[in-house]
Design a protein around this motif. Sequence first.
Motif, PDB file in Angstrom:
ATOM      1  N   SER A 125     -68.019 -13.856  51.591  1.00  0.00           N
ATOM      2  CA  SER A 125     -68.475 -13.550  50.236  1.00  0.00           C
ATOM      3  C   SER A 125     -67.338 -13.006  49.359  1.00  0.00           C
ATOM      4  O   SER A 125     -67.512 -12.785  48.168  1.00  0.00           O
ATOM      5  CB  SER A 125     -69.633 -12.541  50.289  1.00  0.00           C
ATOM      6  OG  SER A 125     -69.135 -11.252  50.582  1.00  0.00           O
ATOM      7  N   GLN A 159     -64.506 -13.018  46.895  1.00  0.00           N
ATOM      8  CA  GLN A 159     -64.072 -13.991  45.893  1.00  0.00           C
ATOM      9  C   GLN A 159     -62.609 -13.720  45.560  1.00  0.00           C
ATOM     10  O   GLN A 159     -62.315 -12.928  44.676  1.00  0.00           O
ATOM     11  CB  GLN A 159     -64.958 -13.895  44.668  1.00  0.00           C
ATOM     12  CG  GLN A 159     -66.401 -14.270  44.978  1.00  0.00           C
ATOM     13  CD  GLN A 159     -67.293 -14.054  43.779  1.00  0.00           C
ATOM     14  OE1 GLN A 159     -67.522 -12.920  43.352  1.00  0.00           O
ATOM     15  NE2 GLN A 159     -67.779 -15.154  43.217  1.00  0.00           N
ATOM     16  N   GLU A 186     -60.553 -15.360  43.966  1.00  0.00           N
ATOM     17  CA  GLU A 186     -60.122 -15.744  42.618  1.00  0.00           C
ATOM     18  C   GLU A 186     -60.562 -14.706  41.581  1.00  0.00           C
ATOM     19  O   GLU A 186     -60.127 -14.750  40.438  1.00  0.00           O
ATOM     20  CB  GLU A 186     -60.649 -17.151  42.261  1.00  0.00           C
ATOM     21  CG  GLU A 186     -62.154 -17.290  42.066  1.00  0.00           C
ATOM     22  CD  GLU A 186     -62.967 -17.203  43.366  1.00  0.00           C
ATOM     23  OE1 GLU A 186     -62.364 -17.160  44.458  1.00  0.00           O
ATOM     24  OE2 GLU A 186     -64.208 -17.172  43.288  1.00  0.00           O
ATOM     25  N   ASN A 187     -61.389 -13.755  41.997  1.00  0.00           N
ATOM     26  CA  ASN A 187     -61.911 -12.775  41.042  1.00  0.00           C
ATOM     27  C   ASN A 187     -61.217 -11.415  41.162  1.00  0.00           C
ATOM     28  O   ASN A 187     -61.759 -10.391  40.758  1.00  0.00           O
ATOM     29  CB  ASN A 187     -63.430 -12.640  41.258  1.00  0.00           C
ATOM     30  CG  ASN A 187     -64.111 -11.980  40.068  1.00  0.00           C
ATOM     31  OD1 ASN A 187     -63.674 -12.157  38.920  1.00  0.00           O
ATOM     32  ND2 ASN A 187     -65.141 -11.202  40.331  1.00  0.00           N
ATOM     33  N   ASN A 243     -62.421  -4.839  40.208  1.00  0.00           N
ATOM     34  CA  ASN A 243     -61.911  -6.082  40.790  1.00  0.00           C
ATOM     35  C   ASN A 243     -60.435  -6.000  41.164  1.00  0.00           C
ATOM     36  O   ASN A 243     -59.666  -6.938  40.998  1.00  0.00           O
ATOM     37  CB  ASN A 243     -62.093  -7.274  39.826  1.00  0.00           C
ATOM     38  CG  ASN A 243     -63.539  -7.417  39.415  1.00  0.00           C
ATOM     39  OD1 ASN A 243     -63.876  -7.251  38.263  1.00  0.00           O
ATOM     40  ND2 ASN A 243     -64.384  -7.688  40.379  1.00  0.00           N
TER      41      ASN A 243
END
Lengths: 257, 478
Positions: free
Chosen positions: B85, B87, B89-90, B221
Motif C-alpha cells: 500500500s 505509494q 510516487e506520493n 508525505n
Amino acid sequence: MTEAQIPFRCEDIHVAIESKPVVKGVTLNIKGGEIHALMGPNGSGKSTLVNALMGHPSYSLTSGRIFVNGENVTEMPPHERSRHGMFLAFQYPLAIPGVTVANFLRAAVKARVKDDSEMKAFRKTLLAEFERLEIDPAFATRYVNDGFSGGEKKRLEILQMAMLKPSIALLDETDSGLDIDALQIVSKGINTVVNKDVGVLLVTHYQRILNFVKPDFVHVFMGGRIVRSGGPEMAAQLEKEGYEKIEKEVSRIAEVA
Amino acid sequence: METNNQKTQTRPVVNVREDYQARYGFSDPDEYFHKAPKGINHEVVAMISKLKKEPEWMRKFRHEALDAFFAKPMPQWGDTELLNSIQFENIHYFLKSTEGTEKSWDDVPDNIKKTFNRLGIPEAEQRFLGGVSAQYESEVVYHSLREDLTKQGIIFLDMDSALREQEEIVKKYFATVIPPTDNKFAALNSAVWSGGSFIYVPPDTDVKIPLQAYFRINAKNMGQFERTLIIADKGSRVHYIEGCTAPTYSSDSLHSAVVELVAMDGAYIRYTTIQNWSNNVFNLVTKRAMAHTDATVEWVDANLGSKLTMKFPCVYLVGERAKAEILSVAFAGDGQHQDAGAKVIHAAPNTTSRITSKSISKGGGRASYRGMVKVYPSATNCKVSVECDALLLDENSRSDTYPTMEISSDDVRVEHEARVSKIAEEQIFYLQSRGLSEDEARMLIVNGFFEPFVKQLPMEYAVEMNRLIELEMEGSVG
C-alpha cells in the motif's frame, strides 16, 4: 464506641458464584484491636466470603451491606474499598513480574495519600517496616511474589498490611502451606502489625495458627453461614472434636426447624 | 530575556496524561529552503547529490542504488498487504529546511528550534549527553560535541558533513555492512539518503557519556532516509541513542534508515533506539553490525507507534569470541503492526548471542517476532539464546512468532523460549485490593513486563519510555 469508630461491619451478606448461592447470610461486627477467627471445613465458602467482601469481580453480592469505619462501601470497586481501609491478605498471592516490591508498595501507598508530599517519608517508612517485621531489605528490589517461597509470599502480605495501615484486615488462610517455622514468623508479623485501631478477620481451616495469634472471638463457618460463635476456647474444642460433631448438631437443628 | 524564555520552554513535559497529539503531534508551517517534487527518479537523485556537492563516487553510488531499488521486488514476506500500500510516487524524497548545520543552538531557525525545544532536546544535551545531533526532515540542523570528546579524537558528525570532512574513512566503510542490493528499502535509502550520524571512536577510547541523535519528520508525505555509520576502533567503547517522532497526519510518511556499525577487535557498541512515530509512518529500517574478534554489539530497540514497522537489528559475529545482544520491545496499538525481531549470524568459533524480544498488543494491534539465527559449520562452540515474550491485552489483538534457526555446526548450545500471555483477572484484583484502580493495575503490570528493557536505559530515557508506554496504554495515540 460510635458507629464511625467501628472498623468493620457487614450485614446479612449473601454471595453467589455463577448464580449458585455460596454465602447465605453473614453478619459480623469487628471492633478496633479485635481478632476474629473464622473457622470452617474446606469448601464451606470462607474464602468466597472474604474475597466477596473485598469486591472480587467473579463473586456477586446478591444482598447485604458492608461498612468500613461507618462508611457504606458495598457499591465500591475493590480499589476504593482498599482506600477506605480494607485489606485482604491473599491465600495465593499473585506474582507481578518486573515490578519490584518497593515500586509496588510505592504505587499502593501513593494511591491513598492526599498529596505527594506525604510520599517523602516512604523510603524511611518502608525500611522501618522491614526492620520491625525482621524482613531482609533485599526484598525491596525483588519482583512481587515472583519466585517467592510460600513463606516469603505470606510475609510480603503482612508487610503490605503494615505499609497500607488498614482498619480491617481480612487474612485468608494466611497459615496455609507454611511449615511451623514460617508459621511462627508470619504470626509474629501479624501480632506486630495489629494494634487497637485495626480489626482482624482471620480465616483458617486449622486451629494451629491460633496458638500464635490469639483470637478474641471464634466463629464456626459451615454451609455458607456462621453456625456458632464463641470465645477462644472454642478453637481448642474444634481441634479436639473436629468439625463433624458441630456439623451433625447443625443438621439436626435444621431438621427440627 | 530570550534565553530565559528558552529555558522555560525546554523543560520536558511532565504531565503524563498528555497525549501524543499534544506532545508530538504538532507540525510547523511548511517553509522549506529546498523541496524536491513528489516521486522518485534519477533526476531527484541527481538533484540531491548536486545540492550536497558530493564527490563523484557517491553520485554514482546513488544512481546505481536507485537502479537496484527499481529492480528489486517488494519483500514477499511480512505484512505484504501494508507494504504494497506504500505509494512511492506520493512521497517527497528530499526536504531541506535550512542552509546548513548549526553548531550553536541560537543559530537554528526559530520554528525548528521551537520544535526541538518542545521535544526537550537542548535540555537533554545540557544534562547528560556528550554530543547531540538533531535532524529535521532530510538534514541535520543542529550538531554539537563536547570539547573534551573532540580532544580525545572522537568524531561525531552528521553524515553529510562527514562525507565532506572525513571522506576517506567514510568511503572505506560506507555500505560495506549493508550493500544497496541488500533489500528494496536499503536500496532506496542508498539512492536518496540524507542526514544521519557518523561516529568514529579511536582505538582504546571510552566514550563515557552517550551520544544522541534526534530525528523529526515534520512535513506531510515526507520520506526520511537517514544513514548512520558508527566505527568503534580496536578496544574502544561507545553508546549511541536515537529518538524519533513525527506529527500526526492523515496521509502516510516513510522512514527508511540504514544503520551500519563496525565494532573492531575488542570494541563495544551499544545502540539504543526509542522510536515513537505517529501512526501514519511506515518505518522500514535496516540495521546491521559487524562484530570482530572479542567485540560486543548490543542493540537496544524500542518500537512504539508507526503504522508498520519492520525492523530486525542484525549482528554478524565474524571474529572469535564476539558477542551479540539484542533486546527488542514493541507496543502494537490499534491499526499498528510491529514486525520486529533480530538476526544473528555466527560466522566464527566461540561466539555468543542473546536475543530477547518483548511485545504488547492492544486494541486490535498486531505484534510479530521475526528472528533468524544462523550458525555456520566453522562456528564451533557457540552459544545461542532466544527468548520471546508476548503479552496480549485484549481479545482482538494479535501476536505471532516466526523464529528461524539455521544451525550447521554440531557444536552449539541453543536455548529457545517463547511465551504468549494475557493479564489475569486475578492479578488485576490483587493490585486493586491494594488500592490501585483497574487502569493503574494494568499499567503497573505492563511496566513490569517492559522492565527488563527499561532498566537498560539511562535514567532520563527510562522515565521517557515509561511515559510513552503510559500514552500507549491510554490509547490516545493516533
